[in-house]
Scaffold this motif. Structure first.
Motif, short mmCIF file in Angstrom:
data_model
loop_
_atom_site.label_atom_id
_atom_site.label_comp_id
_atom_site.label_asym_id
_atom_site.label_seq_id
_atom_site.Cartn_x
_atom_site.Cartn_y
_atom_site.Cartn_z
N MET A 168 47.21 39.15 -24.99
CA MET A 168 48.14 40.18 -24.90
C MET A 168 49.47 39.58 -24.51
O MET A 168 50.46 40.05 -25.04
N ARG A 169 49.48 38.88 -23.55
CA ARG A 169 50.72 38.22 -22.91
C ARG A 169 51.31 37.61 -23.99
O ARG A 169 52.71 37.54 -23.89
N LYS A 170 50.61 36.73 -24.76
CA LYS A 170 51.33 35.76 -25.46
C LYS A 170 52.20 36.78 -26.63
O LYS A 170 53.10 36.18 -27.04
N TYR A 171 51.48 37.67 -26.95
CA TYR A 171 52.19 38.50 -27.98
C TYR A 171 53.45 39.15 -27.76
O TYR A 171 54.59 39.28 -28.10
N SER A 172 53.48 39.52 -26.25
CA SER A 172 54.64 40.33 -25.65
C SER A 172 55.87 39.13 -25.68
O SER A 172 56.94 39.46 -25.94
N LEU A 220 56.15 36.49 -27.65
CA LEU A 220 56.47 36.22 -28.84
C LEU A 220 57.47 37.49 -29.17
O LEU A 220 58.33 37.06 -30.15
N VAL A 221 57.27 38.54 -29.02
CA VAL A 221 57.87 39.69 -29.59
C VAL A 221 59.31 39.61 -28.87
O VAL A 221 60.40 39.98 -29.60
#
Length: 66
Positions: free
Chosen positions: A1-5, A7-8
């Motif tokens: 989930m951290r990588k998605y944040s 990236l966004v």
């Protein structure tokens, strides 16, 4: 989930970087992005904001955001 944040946040900053006209606006945008990325990666938020503000201020001088 951290990588998605992260990236966004990076994508949002990339899209909005062309909208800033002055060095002050780019510094504020860089500080906000640096703080978000530092928080998402569990690093020091103040240091991230400072590094982001410096990057935003000098990106035009380096020819990155023209």
């Amino acid at each position: 989930m951290r990588k998605y944040s992260v990236l966004v946040a990076v994508l949002a900053v990339s899209v909005l970087s062309g909208c800033y006209a002055t060095e002050g606006q780019r510094a504020l945008g860089g500080a906000a992005a640096g703080a978000l990325i530092a928080d998402a990666t569990d690093n020091n938020v103040v240091a991230g904001a400072a590094i982001g503000a410096l990057a935003g201020t000098y990106c035009d001088d380096m020819g990155v955001c023209q």
